[in-house]
Structures are given as structure tokens and as C-alpha cells.
Design an enzyme around this catalytic site. Structure first.
Site, short mmCIF file in Angstrom:
data_model
loop_
_atom_site.label_atom_id
_atom_site.label_comp_id
_atom_site.label_asym_id
_atom_site.label_seq_id
_atom_site.Cartn_x
_atom_site.Cartn_y
_atom_site.Cartn_z
N TYR A 129 0.83 -1.20 0.00
CA TYR A 129 0.00 0.00 0.00
C TYR A 129 0.86 1.25 0.00
CZ TYR A 129 -3.83 3.18 0.97
OH TYR A 129 -4.74 4.20 0.88
N GLN A 193 -11.19 0.59 2.05
CA GLN A 193 -11.71 -0.27 0.99
C GLN A 193 -10.60 -0.97 0.23
OE1 GLN A 193 -12.14 3.03 1.23
NE2 GLN A 193 -11.96 4.07 -0.75
N ASN A 221 -3.51 6.04 6.79
CA ASN A 221 -4.14 6.82 7.85
C ASN A 221 -4.83 5.91 8.87
OD1 ASN A 221 -6.56 6.03 6.67
ND2 ASN A 221 -6.84 7.96 5.57
N THR A 244 3.86 9.96 11.67
CA THR A 244 5.31 9.86 11.70
C THR A 244 5.89 10.55 12.92
OG1 THR A 244 7.31 10.12 10.36
CG2 THR A 244 5.76 11.96 10.38
N GLN A 266 10.08 16.28 9.44
CA GLN A 266 9.05 15.29 9.74
C GLN A 266 7.71 15.96 10.03
OE1 GLN A 266 9.59 11.84 9.29
NE2 GLN A 266 11.30 12.92 8.33
N HIS A 269 5.03 16.29 7.21
CA HIS A 269 4.23 15.15 6.76
C HIS A 269 2.75 15.32 7.07
CE1 HIS A 269 6.84 11.97 5.16
NE2 HIS A 269 7.75 12.34 6.03
N GLU A 335 9.99 6.21 15.92
CA GLU A 335 10.10 5.69 14.56
C GLU A 335 11.47 6.05 13.99
OE1 GLU A 335 7.71 6.20 10.30
OE2 GLU A 335 7.56 7.74 11.84
N HIS A 336 11.84 7.32 14.09
CA HIS A 336 13.15 7.80 13.65
C HIS A 336 13.85 8.44 14.85
CE1 HIS A 336 10.26 8.49 10.25
NE2 HIS A 336 11.18 7.83 9.57
N ASP A 369 14.76 8.52 4.49
CA ASP A 369 13.49 8.52 3.77
C ASP A 369 13.67 8.16 2.31
OD1 ASP A 369 11.89 9.15 5.93
OD2 ASP A 369 11.91 11.31 5.55
N GLU A 423 1.51 -34.47 30.40
CA GLU A 423 0.52 -33.51 29.93
C GLU A 423 -0.86 -34.14 29.77
OE1 GLU A 423 2.04 -31.58 26.44
OE2 GLU A 423 3.54 -30.45 27.59
N HIS A 428 -0.54 -38.95 22.25
CA HIS A 428 0.70 -38.41 21.68
C HIS A 428 1.81 -39.46 21.79
CE1 HIS A 428 -1.32 -34.58 21.66
NE2 HIS A 428 -0.23 -33.93 21.25
#
Length: 440
Positions: A129, A193, A221, A244, A266, A269, A335-336, A369, A423, A428
Site C-alpha cells: 500500500y 476499501q 491513515n 510519523t 518530519q 508530513h 520511529e526515527h 526517507d 501432559e 501423543h
């Protein structure tokens, strides 16, 4: 410009830091009730539902979900030569790094006649994506496609929202990047979707099958994140990405111009983007604030940047020592994470929690990036405490292959029976002893 939190007298515990440090508030649960009917509609009505939802949310209805091959070729032919050269360089560097991540099968001889082999098998089909929204992200095509290709994924589809300005196709730069990397299947659908259509598949308007995928990767998002949460299990997901983040651990040796520029980079964004400065120097914090005031006025997206920098998710944290600063950034798990201190390489080696670490004055996040060779699809919201960024490993599954001879099984059969009895699962043990007619 940045709010301040003063921790110089004492750094709270890790648990307390998780709740007191600035952080973007993103409640994926709150979006689930909005996303659930979207996912269900696509599940039951397929492409018709996806196209209707696209028209409602994106203001355009593509003629088909799958982008025609000629549109991909046209986008690549029309790509700005400078952008093409940059994408080619980005791809080349990313391929070098990700090629070294490829796993090899390993066979362990446990006992004579008994081996366990770990095979690394790529996911068969993946959906990658690439979001739309406030910016265009051809670089995210590179970051998703390169590790999938390196892993040996046989079938992949890039999914990106259609644009009314481009006759219902994804942004041409995104299409060009896909074509440049040899991607032949691109879908013009976005949002929740898109995740549902990737999971359930369908039949396109021209009768072409849109095969479902096994795994979806790539940021989006809150609605994309909510759809991923709902569909997890039916498909694999890489993460539920949030806004971010950048954190910078700096001392008095840092250049305030660099620090301010990186915080802004950043913040542009998204209004929810988080920019955090953790520093031992009040003087640096003051200088960075002054630089932010100056640089923000000159940046193209000044309103968006200002909203992000003045939001509750951004701020400056004052600490007494670099060691205390490391405790703070490890609790934050950015994240960074940039390290702009004296002996930055040694300090960076002590970091435990970050999506990616950028060492010293000449390794800004924006390099990562685009052209460092590293991957920019990284964990957000503190998930770097337990999760990694996108890599070849994301697209591989480890499968244990057990191969024991009769003698090797006979030798261990008593232990299997003992554990089965412990067990209360006697069948088994019987599944082993039934193989030996003498009952051994």
C-alpha cells in the site's frame, strides 16, 4: 515554539515515561465502527462496493480497479529525468541493503539420523500500500517493493488511491516508480476499501480476476490502520502505522540549525506528526526554538508544520545527562531517532528501542526517507519496543522440516512418552510407540 518537559532533577520510570512523554493520540479503536461496514461491504459486493466507496471518499470513480499497462508505461515515459535518476539511485541502494537480509536454509543435525531444517519461504502474494493524502510517495513504492522482490515474492500488487486530477489513476509519479521497479499490477483504490479488496479479492469491471493477497504492508491513515486490524488473521499485516515521529537526542555539540531543520522535515508530513527534542543543553533548546521560528516561516507547508510542532505530540525534554536521555528515547521508542551528541556512534550503539537510528550530523532522517539504503516503513507509536521496520524478513516465513530415522525416533521415544503422560495426552505417546511393534 516547542513545549518543554524538564526531567533534569529525576527521570521517571519507564512506565511513567510512556504516559508522560509527548505522543500523538491516535485511537484506532474509535475508527473501527466506521471501518467495519466498509470492510463488510467490500467482502459481500467486491469491486462494485470498492468503486462506490472510492467515489464517495476520493471524489472520483475509476473505470476499473487495475491500472492499464499503457498507463504505467506512459507515466514512466513522462517521468522527470531528475526524479527518475533519484528513484534509480534510491532503488540501487535499497537493493544492496536488502539483498544482505535474505535468509538461507539451515539444517541442524540434532542426533545421528535426526535433523531439523529451517526453510525460508516467501509469502506467495502480497499487497503493497502506497498512501495518498497530503503528499505523494513514490519513495514508498521503492521501500515496499524492493524487500518483497529480494525475498522472492512471486506475485505482488501495488495499491494507491486514485486521483481526480489524473482521471481516476494514482499519482503518475507513483505509477512511474512502480513501472521502474518492474511492477505490472497496480490497483487504483485507497483507504479501508483498499485493504478489504486486497484481503477478499474480486472481479474487475472488465472481468479480470483481482486475486486476494496473503499479506499487506505499507503505511496509511487511521482508517487504513483500523481496516488492517479488522482483517488481521485473514491476511498478515506489517503494522498499524500511526503518524510519523522523529526524536533527536542532542547535547551542546549539536548544531541548532540542523536540529530545527530535521524536526521540521518530519512535521511537514502531517499536522499530527511528532517532533521531539531530548537534550542536556538548555542553551541548545533555546537556539532550536529560535531556529524553528525562523525556518518555519520560510517553509512551504508552514501551517501544517506549525500545527505539528505546537501540538501536544511534540516538545522538548530536558535531561541532566546523555545517559538519562537514552532512558527517555528508549521509553519513547521513536520511529526515527537521531543522535547528535559528542561521540554519536558510541551513544547510538547504546540505543535499544527505535525504528531506525541516524548517527551524527551527516545522517539526517530525510536521507533515510530516500537514499540511505535503509527502509523507511518503520514502527510508530512506541511499537519499536517490540517490532521492526519493513525488511526482507517481513515477506519470509520460517518453516521447520523435521526428518528423523527409525533409530533416531526409537532413541527418543521414551522421553516423548514421558512428556505426553505428564501432559495427560497419552495418544501423543502412542503415536510414537505404535511405530515399534515390540513396544519399545
Amino acid at each position: 515554539m516547542l513545549s518543554r518537559t524538564d526531567l533534569r532533577s529525576a527521570v521517571p520510570s519507564a512506565a511513567e515515561l510512556r504516559t508522560t512523554l509527548p505522543r500523538a493520540e491516535v485511537d484506532v479503536d474509535a475508527a473501527l465502527h466506521l471501518v467495519r461496514p466498509i470492510v463488510e461491504d467490500v467482502r459481500t459486493r467486491g469491486v462494485d462496493a470498492a468503486l462506490e466507496l472510492t467515489e464517495r471518499f476520493d471524489g472520483v470513480r475509476p473505470a476499473s480497479v487495475r491500472v492499464p499497462a499503457e498507463a504505467l508505461a506512459s507515466a514512466l515515459a513522462g517521468l522527470d529525468p531528475a526524479v527518475r535518476a533519484a528513484l534509480e539511485e534510491s532503488t540501487s541502494r535499497a537493493r544492496r541493503v536488502h539483498a544482505d537480509q535474505v535468509r538461507v536454509d539451515k539444517t541442524t543435525q540434532v542426533v545421528p539420523g535426526g535433523t531439523v531444517t529451517e526453510r525460508w519461504v516467501p509469502v506467495s502474494r502480497v499487497g503493497l500500500y502506497v498512501p495518498g493524502g497530503l503528499a505523494v510517495y513514490p519513495s514508498s513504492v521503492v521501500m515496499n517493493v524492493v524487500p518483497a522482490q529480494a525475498a522472492g515474492v512471486e506475485s505482488l500488487v501495488v495499491c494507491s488511491p486514485p486521483q481526480a486530477a489524473f482521471d481516476g489513476l494514482p499519482h503518475p509519479t507513483v505509477l512511474a516508480a512502480a513501472a521502474l521497479l518492474g511492477v505490472e499490477e497496480v490497483w487504483a483504490v485507497g483507504g479501508a476499501q483498499a485493504q478489504a479488496l486486497l484481503a477478499y479479492g474480486g472481479t474487475d469491471t472488465d472481468g479480470t480476476e483481482l486475486a486476494p493477497v496473503d499479506l499487506v504492508t505499507g503505511p496509511g491513515n487511521i482508517y487504513v490502520a483500523a481496516a488492517k486490524r479488522l482483517l488481521r488473521g485473514l491476511i498478515g499485516i506489517d503494522a498499524e502505522a500511526g503518524p510519523t515521529e522523529i526524536a533527536i537526542l542532542a547535547d551542546e555539540t549539536a548544531d541548532p540549525v540542523h536540529v530545527a531543520a530535521d524536526l521540521i522535515s518530519q512535521a511537514e508530513h502531517d499536522p499530527l506528526a511528532a517532533s521531539i527534542l531530548v537534550t542536556t543543553s538548555v542553551a541548545l533548546a533555546d537556539e532550536v526554538d529560535a531556529e524553528l521560528e525562523r525556518q518555519v516561516k520560510a517553509t512551504r507547508h508552514a501551517e501544517r508544520v506549525t500545527t505539528a510542532l505546537t501540538g501536544a505530540q511534540s516538545g522538548t525534554v530536558l535531561v541532566a545527562t546523555v545517559t538519562d536521555g537514552l532512558r527517555v528515547v528508549d521509553a519513547y521508542a521513536a520511529e526515527h531517532l537521531e543522535i547528535q551528541t559528542a561521540d554519536a556512534r558510541a551513544v547510538a550503539a547504546r540505543v535499544r528501542n527505535a525504528g531506525a537510528v541516524f548517527v551524527g550530523a551527516w545522517s539526517p532522517v530525510s536521507l533515510g526517507d530516500y537514499c540511505a539504503g535503509s527502509n523507511h516503513v518503520l514502527p510508530t507509536g512506541g511499537c519499536a519496543r517490540h517490532s521492526s521496520g519493513l525488511s526482507v524478513q517481513t515477506f519470509l516465513r520460517g518453516i521447520h522440516v523435521v526428518d528423523y530415522s527409525e533409530d533416531a525416533l526409537r532413541e527418543v521415544s521414551g522421553h516423548v512418552v514421558a512428556l505426553a503422560e505428564a501432559e495427560d495426552l497419552p495418544a501423543h505417546g502412542q503415536a510414537v510407540t505404535a511405530r515399534f511393534r515390540d513396544g519399545a
